[in-house]
Design an enzyme around this catalytic site. Structure first.
Site, PDB file in Angstrom:
ATOM      1  CD  GLU A   3      -2.903  -0.954   2.414  1.00 45.59           C
ATOM      2  OE1 GLU A   3      -2.766  -0.081   3.152  1.00 45.59           O
ATOM      3  OE2 GLU A   3      -3.734  -1.734   2.356  1.00 45.59           O
TER       4      GLU A   3
ATOM      5  CD  GLU B 271      -3.294  -5.888   4.470  1.00 45.47           C
ATOM      6  OE1 GLU B 271      -4.037  -4.924   4.800  1.00 45.47           O
ATOM      7  OE2 GLU B 271      -2.047  -5.677   4.388  1.00 45.47           O
TER       8      GLU B 271
END
Ligand code: GAL
Length: 447
Positions: free
Chosen positions: A171, A359
């Site tokens: 991320e 995720e």
């Protein structure tokens, strides 16, 4: 619903990261990371408040460093066959240049144990814990990060040869946004200059390291993970719709479109023109990266509106708390269709690159009562999200797998230990592990 409906080859796994679970922050030659330092930092020169809620420190988390075999056994007991974890750069290169053999030995043991019990390891090279010595030289704002990272990645890939699935970054939008613009994550830097430099170097790093790993071994699969949030406008008034458009650009597109060859959306926000001074002529080509998979990390929906008081962007997030009572312990809205919208949106880019959800999950303030953790809300969250995932697959989205966040309770960055994301409960005092009801649910689901 059953896992079998997703097909035989669908990848089911659970994920963790090094800084959030290992503890052992100074053990066996490990160097200091920016998160080790951030845990000790105060909010400001004259503030008695700490950066991390309740002064929590990651050194007292889940002790994965010691209990990794138990945790991998628990993952396997639920029926997962894939395990995503990250390597702590400062365990491998404590001073940024010299190899720490004990760090190599630790990850070799983790990887070997995965192989022994037939679990496929998926390794993220960078899940936010930069060695502090490199931050002193500017960290992600210094273009030399590309060379520092190349050295680190080469050591990992040549030592951990049993790993076939690699992810470069976790991320980038979050570690750059929170760490180099808002200053609420390590290293606590702020402002547009830091943000643009760190963003461009993070984006470049993906392609640079992808090509490096492929040159070492073209057989290895190399992806990277991106945070995507479904963004909506509070209503259909033009100025609010425009605000949501800008928010989506900043949160989602800025860190993804350059990688798939679309460049920076510079024409759409004036301030983005400032990036130009950090871009070298060859960068455009190098940003574009034919990843083997795109890791999607998504949790919630965010709503925006116009805000004349915001001096540069004129946008404002409408907190979920003001909109709904369906909240997680992070105060994030529980909105299952968001995962469907995210998948459809990425699918619409038609990159031809397979997608994997690396995720998804929810935080609760779980309590151990008479040996059990009744986390019905989490079970409902997973069920509802997986139904939306299935809907997207039925409509043709090329999704290859799903990793639940998280395998075990852990250190939730600036929030400390209170929001618990695990399928496995950790008693942070005794380090005892207990499978939550959601873990039992996965066991039935994956059977
Ligand atoms: C992601 C991050 C994880 C975890 C999760 C829940 O952004 O990659 O480390 O913290 O969010 O907040």
């Amino acid at each position: 619903m059953k896992a079998t409906e997703f097909g035989e080859s669908f990848i089911w796994g659970a994920a963790i990261s090094a800084a959030q679970t290992e503890s052992a922050a100074m053990a066996d030659g490990k160097g200091v990371s920016i998160w080790d330092e951030f845990c000790l930092a105060q909010k400001g020169l004259f503030s008695s408040k700490f950066r991390i809620k309740n002064k929590h420190h990651l050194n007292y988390s889940s002790d994965f460093y010691v209990h990794f075999k138990t945790d991998i056994d628990l993952l396997k007991s639920m029926g997962f066959k894939h395990f995503r974890f990250s390597i702590a750069w400062s365990r491998i290169l404590p001073d940024g240049e010299t190899i720490n053999p004990q760090g190599i030995a630790f990850y070799q043991s983790v990887i070997q144990y995965c192989i022994d019990v037939e679990i496929e390891p998926w390794v993220t090279l960078y899940h936010w814990d930069l060695p502090a010595v490199l931050e002193k030289k500017g960290g992600w704002t210094n273009r030399a990060i590309l060379d520092w990272f190349a050295l680190y990645a080469t050591i990992c890939v040549t030592n951990f040869t049993k790993v076939k699935q690699w992810m470069v970054l976790n991320e980038p939008s979050v570690f750059v946004g929170a760490g180099y613009f808002f200053g609420i994550h390590a290293p606590g830097k702020t402002g547009f200059n830091n943000f643009f430099k760190a963003m461009h170097h993070a984006n470049l790093c993906i392609g640079h390291i992808f090509r490096l790993i492929k040159s070492i071994n073209p057989e290895l699969k190399v992806g990277s993970t991106f945070s995507f949030t479904h963004v909506e406008s509070i209503d259909d008034q033009n100025r609010n719709v425009n605000a949501a458009f800008l928010a989506d650009l900043l949160i989602n597109r800025l860190f993804f479109e350059p990688i798939i060859g679309l460049g920076y959306p510079k024409e759409e926000i004036k301030i983005l023109k400032q990036i130009e001074k950090y871009i070298l002529p060859e960068d455009a080509l190098n940003l574009k990266t034919p990843l083997d998979f795109i890791g999607i990390q998504t949790y919630t929906r965010e709503v925006f509106k116009w805000n004349p008081l915001n001096p540069v962007l004129r946008i404002k997030q409408v907190p979920a708390k003001l909109r709904t009572t369906e909240l997680t312990a992070m105060d994030w809205e529980i909105y299952p269709p968001s995962i469907y919208h995210v998948l459809k949106k990425i699918d619409a880019y038609q990159t031809g690159i397979p997608l994997i959800i690396t995720e998804n999950g929810m935080a609760l303030n779980d309590k151990l009562v008479e040996g059990e953790i009744k986390d019905d809300k989490r079970i409902a969250y997973f069920k509802a999200h997986l139904e939306q995932v299935k809907k997207a697959i039925n409509e043709g989205v090329d999704l290859k797998g799903y990793f639940a966040w998280s395998l075990i309770d852990n250190f939730e960055w600036a929030e400390g230990y209170h929001p618990r994301f695990g399928l496995v409960h950790i008693d942070f005092a005794s380090k005892q592990r207990t499978l939550k009801q959601s873990g039992h649910w996965f066991k039935l689901f994956l059977r």
